[in-house]
Motif scaffolding. Structure first.
Motif, PDB file in Angstrom:
ATOM      1  N   SER A 190       0.828  -1.216   0.000  1.00 38.76           N
ATOM      2  CA  SER A 190       0.000   0.000   0.000  1.00 38.76           C
ATOM      3  C   SER A 190       0.858   1.259   0.000  1.00 38.76           C
ATOM      4  CB  SER A 190      -0.922   0.007   1.215  1.00 38.76           C
ATOM      5  OG  SER A 190      -1.831  -1.058   1.137  1.00 38.76           O
ATOM      6  N   ALA A 191       1.939   1.239   0.752  1.00 39.25           N
ATOM      7  CA  ALA A 191       2.827   2.406   0.804  1.00 39.25           C
ATOM      8  C   ALA A 191       3.449   2.672  -0.560  1.00 39.25           C
ATOM      9  CB  ALA A 191       3.917   2.187   1.851  1.00 39.25           C
ATOM     10  N   ASP A 211       3.181   6.095  -5.738  1.00 40.33           N
ATOM     11  CA  ASP A 211       3.102   5.951  -7.194  1.00 40.33           C
ATOM     12  C   ASP A 211       4.234   5.066  -7.718  1.00 40.33           C
ATOM     13  OD1 ASP A 211       1.782   6.331  -9.603  1.00 40.33           O
ATOM     14  OD2 ASP A 211       2.982   8.092 -10.128  1.00 40.33           O
ATOM     15  N   ARG A 212       4.497   3.978  -6.980  1.00 37.85           N
ATOM     16  CA  ARG A 212       5.502   2.996  -7.371  1.00 37.85           C
ATOM     17  C   ARG A 212       4.854   1.609  -7.363  1.00 37.85           C
ATOM     18  NH1 ARG A 212      10.353   4.757  -3.399  1.00 37.85           N
ATOM     19  NH2 ARG A 212      11.208   2.771  -4.087  1.00 37.85           N
ATOM     20  N   PRO A 213       3.810   1.431  -8.205  1.00 32.95           N
ATOM     21  CA  PRO A 213       3.039   0.192  -8.161  1.00 32.95           C
ATOM     22  C   PRO A 213       3.835  -1.059  -8.496  1.00 32.95           C
ATOM     23  CG  PRO A 213       2.477   1.468 -10.109  1.00 32.95           C
ATOM     24  CD  PRO A 213       3.359   2.330  -9.246  1.00 32.95           C
TER      25      PRO A 213
END
Length: 58
Positions: free
Chosen positions: A42-43, A48-50
């Motif tokens: 989640s973090a 924005d680092r999926p």
């Protein structure tokens, strides 16, 4: 854990989660490890680092 508190105090964020994950991996109960991976996933999504987050959610 005292070492985690010291790391937080010094702003060593990467080290904090690494210490937490290491502790979770050493526990017999898998629940803390699963929870830690979910939080990390989640973090990474929030940052924005999926691609990095998926590793922890798979």
């Amino acid at each position: 854990m005292a070492i985690q508190q010291i790391a937080v105090r010094h702003g060593w964020r990467t080290e904090v989660w690494q210490l937490a994950m290491d502790a979770a991996l050493r526990m017999a109960d898998p629940s803390p490890r699963i929870h830690a991976h979910r939080l990390l996933g989640s973090a990474y999504a929030d940052l924005d680092r999926p691609e990095e987050g998926v590793v922890h959610l798979a």
